[in-house]
Design an enzyme around this catalytic site. Sequence first.
Site, PDB file in Angstrom:
ATOM      1  N   ASP A 407      24.784  63.906 -26.191  1.00 45.91           N
ATOM      2  CA  ASP A 407      25.469  63.936 -24.892  1.00 45.91           C
ATOM      3  C   ASP A 407      24.415  64.107 -23.791  1.00 45.91           C
ATOM      4  O   ASP A 407      23.235  64.331 -24.080  1.00 45.91           O
ATOM      5  CB  ASP A 407      26.433  65.138 -24.914  1.00 45.91           C
ATOM      6  CG  ASP A 407      27.347  65.207 -23.694  1.00 45.91           C
ATOM      7  OD1 ASP A 407      27.577  64.172 -23.046  1.00 45.91           O
ATOM      8  OD2 ASP A 407      27.843  66.321 -23.407  1.00 45.91           O
ATOM      9  N   GLU A 410      21.892  60.632 -19.947  1.00 48.17           N
ATOM     10  CA  GLU A 410      21.756  59.551 -18.920  1.00 48.17           C
ATOM     11  C   GLU A 410      20.354  59.506 -18.334  1.00 48.17           C
ATOM     12  O   GLU A 410      19.940  58.416 -17.925  1.00 48.17           O
ATOM     13  CB  GLU A 410      22.794  59.755 -17.823  1.00 48.17           C
ATOM     14  CG  GLU A 410      24.225  59.523 -18.279  1.00 48.17           C
ATOM     15  CD  GLU A 410      24.738  60.560 -19.272  1.00 48.17           C
ATOM     16  OE1 GLU A 410      24.361  61.729 -19.137  1.00 48.17           O
ATOM     17  OE2 GLU A 410      25.470  60.198 -20.195  1.00 48.17           O
ATOM     18  N   ASP A 481      33.665  61.232 -20.200  1.00 42.65           N
ATOM     19  CA  ASP A 481      34.717  62.126 -19.715  1.00 42.65           C
ATOM     20  C   ASP A 481      35.855  61.407 -19.012  1.00 42.65           C
ATOM     21  O   ASP A 481      35.972  61.441 -17.780  1.00 42.65           O
ATOM     22  CB  ASP A 481      34.115  63.185 -18.791  1.00 42.65           C
ATOM     23  CG  ASP A 481      33.134  64.065 -19.545  1.00 42.65           C
ATOM     24  OD1 ASP A 481      33.120  63.996 -20.790  1.00 42.65           O
ATOM     25  OD2 ASP A 481      32.379  64.802 -18.892  1.00 42.65           O
TER      26      ASP A 481
HETATM   27  O1  MIG Z   1      29.183  68.529 -18.727  1.00 39.31           O
HETATM   28  O2  MIG Z   1      29.343  69.471 -24.081  1.00 39.31           O
HETATM   29  O3  MIG Z   1      31.109  64.122 -22.142  1.00 39.31           O
HETATM   30  O4  MIG Z   1      32.419  65.276 -24.302  1.00 39.31           O
HETATM   31  O5  MIG Z   1      32.580  68.082 -24.390  1.00 39.31           O
HETATM   32  C1  MIG Z   1      29.950  68.620 -19.861  1.00 39.31           C
HETATM   33  C2  MIG Z   1      30.415  69.622 -23.231  1.00 39.31           C
HETATM   34  C3  MIG Z   1      29.097  68.317 -21.054  1.00 39.31           C
HETATM   35  C4  MIG Z   1      30.195  66.248 -21.552  1.00 39.31           C
HETATM   36  C5  MIG Z   1      30.738  65.390 -22.636  1.00 39.31           C
HETATM   37  C6  MIG Z   1      31.910  66.083 -23.272  1.00 39.31           C
HETATM   38  C7  MIG Z   1      31.474  67.414 -23.827  1.00 39.31           C
HETATM   39  C8  MIG Z   1      30.893  68.270 -22.707  1.00 39.31           C
HETATM   40  N1  MIG Z   1      29.797  67.561 -22.065  1.00 39.31           N
END
Ligand code: MIG
Length: 795
Positions: A407, A410, A481
């Site tokens: 995650d 980016e 998200d």
């Molecule tokens: O800013 O890890 O898209 O699936 O549950 C939130 C917490 C960070 C974003 C991900 C989401 C995940 C969440 N993450």
Amino acid sequence: MFGKIQNYNLKENKLEITFEHNTAFIEIISASIINFFAPLKQANHSSTAIEDIKLQETKFEVKKDDFKLTICTEKLKLNVFDNFKVDIYDIDGNILCEDYRGERAPFVKRGVTPKSLELALKEGHKFNSELGEYKFNVLKKLDDNTFFYGFGEKTGHLNKKGYHYKMWNTDSAAPHVESFEMLYKSIPFFITLKDSKAFGVFLDNTFESHFDMGKENSNYYSFGAVDGNLDYYFIYGPSVKEVIKNYTYLTGRTPLPQLWTLGYQQCRWSYTPEERLMEVAKNFRERDIPCDTLYLDIDYMDGYRVFTWDRDKFNNPKNTLAQLKENGFKVVTIIDPGVKKDKGYKIYDEGIENNYFATDKDGVPYINEVWPGASLYPDFTNSKVRSWWGDNQKIIADYGVSGIWNDMNEPASFKGPLPDDVMFDNDGNKISHKEAHNVYGHYMSKATYEGLKKHTNKRPFVVTRACYAGTQKYSTVWTGDNQSLWEHLRMSLPMLMNLGLSGFAFCGTDVGGFGFDCTPELLSRWIQVGTFTPLFRNHSSIFTRDQEPWAFDKKTEDICRKYIKLRYKLIPYFYDLFWKEQSDGLPIIRPLLVHYEKDLNTYEVNDEFLCGDSILVAPIVEQGKTSRMVYLPEGNDWIDYWTKEYFSGGQFIIKKAPLDLCPVYIKAGSMLPNYPVQNYIGEKIIDELTLNIYLSKNDKSINYVHYQDDGESFDYKNGAYNLYNIEVSKAADSIKLKIDQTKNDYKNHYKGFDFNLFTDLKPSSILANSKPIKFTLSDDTISFNVKNVSEVIIK
Ligand code: MIG
């Protein structure tokens, strides 16, 4: 920019063209794939998306006259003019793609006074920026009857004509809507479809790039980037299928996944402490709802330090995971890129010691902020960093973790965006953040994939949020998200279809929606879509309502159970699709036009999709709706999955769809392999395969190839698999079935087959290898079981 053509020089497949001001190259990759390249930034023609480009041996001719160069391959004719203008024709001389020669002429936007603009901005109105100025911008002529698809993960509709998109990987928690030009992923690839003929364009440039598909002016479309080389591929079809095949030939295909990854997956931010995780697991089994995978989100870690556990919440992770394994659950943990700045923390110390982090322009490790607080960004463009990061996967895999969820890559940051001059090593050929940004997630996924492969020797299961073209070789993707909004369920269909067209065969959205509060009705409808989505994961955010199948009421739970069970029956069908995808690149979720491009009615179908080539799904994506119009494409007949009603293609029908019914149609003339329902994949030894055969009234025969292997290792690469060829042929008053095992190198085999044939034939006898066998006949279904049989005659 280029000026007049002066001369050219041909070396093998590559044409070097000297223009007045610049040099450009045209490379014939195959008769259908042509690369256009101009070294505007650097001479080196390198690519992140395309590894080991394989030139195909192909015949072509080059000619020059006073005005142009002409290149003819076996499929295409290209005319190249001054200023590197190019027109491309098929070999029959039909124009496919023509450079636009006019000036840019944006549609007029009117305001009133500078003061009114100032006030409007104050109130929060947003306006799109002025005419973009890029390092290069290629303009192509746009005709009325042109449709655009692809671009990976974009909001909006299936057809991208009339919109502008930007490629810059972006983490956005605001509700994703049509006006968004970018999200987490950058896949600078699109398909053009016009008069049933298709071609693709892949702009291989990792800087911020722009695609204007006729928004600026409907006479042209354009693509350009703020920096880097001009480097694009023209990828011919003429079918959409061929375009996808050729594009994935270049950038790679989704590798065969482990079988369990196709089961139902349950996620939540966060299932902690371990008692909560165990409670969720227990609920699935007690409530008889199949589930293979549970996820651990960021709170399992010790202060968000990657590759650690919070021992207060998970006292003995190895034991906990072993216990779950006993019950058939796999666990996938999240790993973010941000490494906490924390002396004494192994990952940080090793990173600092070896210069593994991205730096500022003076070479000092760059610090921003993410979940752990002050954090550093591993420099995944450096192969040494990738192998270090890859080896770190062992730390987590040794606890019994079965897959990794990447995650925030980016890369996301809490203290403003990374400055342009943050530097990345790129194996010695240093690049700035401007060039590295869009491939950061790609290289992280690659590191994770290679590490898991090395240390587990199983087919790695990696899920990533950010990526670039070609990441499909390493990772499955989810669309970040979304929110529990009907609009997001609706939009997930075109988004997933376009991701599929862009090479991402294994993709999914957060079922039920991530942000905001889900409703029972929305979860019921979303689970129905998820059933036919390759990545089938329910996920929700902290501080939102519980969203597990049982979180609302009995009715919702029953609907979830019904559809999740249906998914488990279809597991072998999904697996066969992934097997076939290895050679044809075709995604699991496909827009109708992939198979029906002769049928213009399919070009803008946003709310139906094909799951493989045999299942058409027309879900309900609006609250309160209990019936809908379904378009059945022309070229096949269709059978209602629930009622077995028979329809001819090329018509709109009305289907009643109460909350527990998702309209599904099976292509007449197809065969669907089924497994028995299991609590989890691998629970039962499956030594008999069920084959449901949907005969068509017109076609004479059906052929289906079924694939079987161990479902987890790489042994299939050395040939350890079985193939079963099943053929059904129809005569006037009999049906013949042939079962042929055409490959036989995996040790387990089916002992028998259960056949269900949907047909109006009422047989009086069935002969298996010439001996009469028992069968049942109910409604329109003939059912029987055979063992060790190669031929069945039904008459
Ligand atoms: O800013 O890890 O898209 O699936 O549950 C939130 C917490 C960070 C974003 C991900 C989401 C995940 C969440 N993450």
